[in-house]
Design a protein around this motif. Structure first.
Motif, short mmCIF file in Angstrom:
data_model
loop_
_atom_site.label_atom_id
_atom_site.label_comp_id
_atom_site.label_asym_id
_atom_site.label_seq_id
_atom_site.Cartn_x
_atom_site.Cartn_y
_atom_site.Cartn_z
N LEU A 8 49.48 44.69 33.63
CA LEU A 8 49.84 43.97 34.82
C LEU A 8 49.37 42.52 34.75
N SER A 9 50.15 41.65 35.37
CA SER A 9 49.75 40.25 35.46
C SER A 9 48.64 40.12 36.50
N PRO A 10 47.70 39.20 36.30
CA PRO A 10 46.62 39.03 37.28
C PRO A 10 47.18 38.65 38.65
N LEU A 11 46.53 39.13 39.68
CA LEU A 11 46.97 38.80 41.04
C LEU A 11 46.59 37.37 41.38
N ALA A 12 47.51 36.67 42.03
CA ALA A 12 47.20 35.33 42.51
C ALA A 12 46.28 35.44 43.71
N PRO A 13 45.39 34.46 43.92
CA PRO A 13 44.54 34.47 45.12
C PRO A 13 45.42 34.38 46.37
N ALA A 14 45.42 35.42 47.14
CA ALA A 14 46.26 35.51 48.34
C ALA A 14 45.83 36.74 49.11
N VAL A 15 46.37 36.89 50.32
CA VAL A 15 46.18 38.11 51.10
C VAL A 15 47.45 38.95 50.94
N TYR A 16 47.28 40.18 50.51
CA TYR A 16 48.38 41.12 50.34
C TYR A 16 48.28 42.16 51.46
N ILE A 17 49.16 42.04 52.44
CA ILE A 17 49.13 42.94 53.58
C ILE A 17 49.97 44.16 53.21
N ILE A 18 49.30 45.32 53.11
CA ILE A 18 49.95 46.52 52.57
C ILE A 18 50.01 47.63 53.61
N GLY A 19 51.17 48.25 53.71
CA GLY A 19 51.31 49.46 54.50
C GLY A 19 50.91 50.64 53.64
N ALA A 20 49.86 51.35 54.02
CA ALA A 20 49.31 52.43 53.20
C ALA A 20 50.07 53.73 53.34
N SER A 56 41.64 37.80 45.16
CA SER A 56 42.81 38.47 45.75
C SER A 56 42.32 39.47 46.80
N VAL A 57 42.96 39.45 47.97
CA VAL A 57 42.52 40.27 49.10
C VAL A 57 43.66 41.19 49.55
N VAL A 58 43.38 42.47 49.64
CA VAL A 58 44.33 43.41 50.23
C VAL A 58 43.90 43.69 51.66
N ARG A 59 44.82 43.50 52.58
CA ARG A 59 44.60 43.93 53.98
C ARG A 59 45.41 45.21 54.15
N LEU A 60 44.71 46.32 54.25
CA LEU A 60 45.32 47.64 54.20
C LEU A 60 45.44 48.25 55.60
N HIS A 61 46.69 48.50 56.01
CA HIS A 61 46.97 49.12 57.30
C HIS A 61 47.62 50.48 57.08
N SER A 62 47.55 51.35 58.07
CA SER A 62 48.20 52.65 57.96
C SER A 62 49.70 52.53 58.20
N GLY A 63 50.46 53.53 57.72
CA GLY A 63 51.89 53.61 57.99
C GLY A 63 52.67 52.44 57.44
N ASP A 64 53.69 52.02 58.19
CA ASP A 64 54.50 50.87 57.80
C ASP A 64 54.14 49.69 58.69
#
Length: 276
Positions: free
Chosen positions: A14-26, A93-101
């Motif tokens: 995988l390519s390295p993640l860019a510094p950013a917030v990745y808002i993910i639906g878990a 790199s920051v993941v903001r992890l939320h439930s569902g969609d």
């Protein structure tokens, strides 16, 4: 090849993640229902900020050992946002992890606005919603030809979010569509009364508790028993209600022969299958 070796191989490709917030639906809670993109980002992230009261620990099973994990169930937005912004400005790199969609009741609108105002890049990665996972568990389609062709996703008013008067539950129930009722277990008796104004008392309801979690529970009952079952089972918070005539197909000995899509019918022609 072992599972851990496979993960290492994937991570190295995988390519390295860019510094950013990745808002993910878990998704609803099952790690296997994460999107491939969400899993790849989780495996690489430096920091994971998660709504821990709604996202089970099993979702984090493949994260990096050195990843910083920040739980937010006891934090306010004023505490969460500076933390994410600071980490990204520190080239993480920051993941903001939320439930569902993320398009449903995820409270990301204000987070995205604040990140944009701060000049912090972010990306949104959608997830599977609980209503989709519940329908899959029940082995039903919520839009059955000739029976129901509309899905309504809604909730009743609570302390955290007020529902506009134009979206009052009884008025939505008048459509007798497949209705997915979120975040309403504390108000289930009042909700049942409003639904009964338009749906027949024997309309099937799937009472779905913590779909995708190890302790998930699904009860298929008539609408008139929705509140009683919720209270008997002591179901709170992460409970979803599916109210739909389509759920009749999940009941034993229920005939479904008349409900057929025309798409694959031998007498139906279209661009890719012209009439003969």
């Amino acid at each position: 090849m072992s599972h851990s070796a496979e993960l290492t191989q994937v991570e190295n490709s995988l390519s390295p993640l860019a510094p950013a917030v990745y808002i993910i639906g878990a998704g609803p809670g099952d790690p296997d229902l994460l999107t491939v993109k969400a899993l790849k980002i989780l495996q690489q992230a430096d920091v994971i900020v998660l709504a821990d009261s709604l996202v089970p620990q099993q979702i984090l099973q493949d994260i990096r050992l050195e990843a910083e994990v920040v739980c937010t169930s006891n934090k306010t937005l004023e505490e969460i946002l500076p933390l994410m912004i600071d980490r990204v400005r520190s080239h993480q790199s920051v993941v903001r992890l939320h439930s569902g969609d993320l398009s449903l009741y995820s409270a990301i609108h204000e987070q995205m606005q604040a990140l944009a105002a701060a000049g912090v890049p972010f990306e949104v990665i959608p997830g599977i919603s609980a209503f989709q996972a519940a329908a899959a568990k029940l082995k039903v389609e919520l839009t059955v030809p000739g029976l129901v062709q509309t899905i309504i996703l809604t909730r009743v008013s609570g302390r955290a979010s007020a529902v506009p008067p134009s979206e009052e539950l009884a008025s939505l129930a008048a459509h007798q569509a497949s209705l997915c009722l979120y975040l309403s277990a504390l108000h289930v008796r009042a909700a049942q009364e409003k639904l009964l104004e338009h749906y027949p008392a024997d309309t099937p309801v799937a009472v779905c508790f913590r779909i995708g979690w190890p302790d998930e529970k699904i009860c298929l009952v008539p609408l008139e028993q929705m509140a009683a079952v919720t209270q008997e089972e002591r179901l709170l918070r992460t409970t979803l209600y599916l109210i739909s005539p389509a759920l009749k197909t999940a009941l034993v000995n229920e005939s479904t022969s008349a409900a057929r899509s025309q798409l694959y019918h031998p007498e139906h022609s279209h661009l890719f299958r012209p009439s003969r």
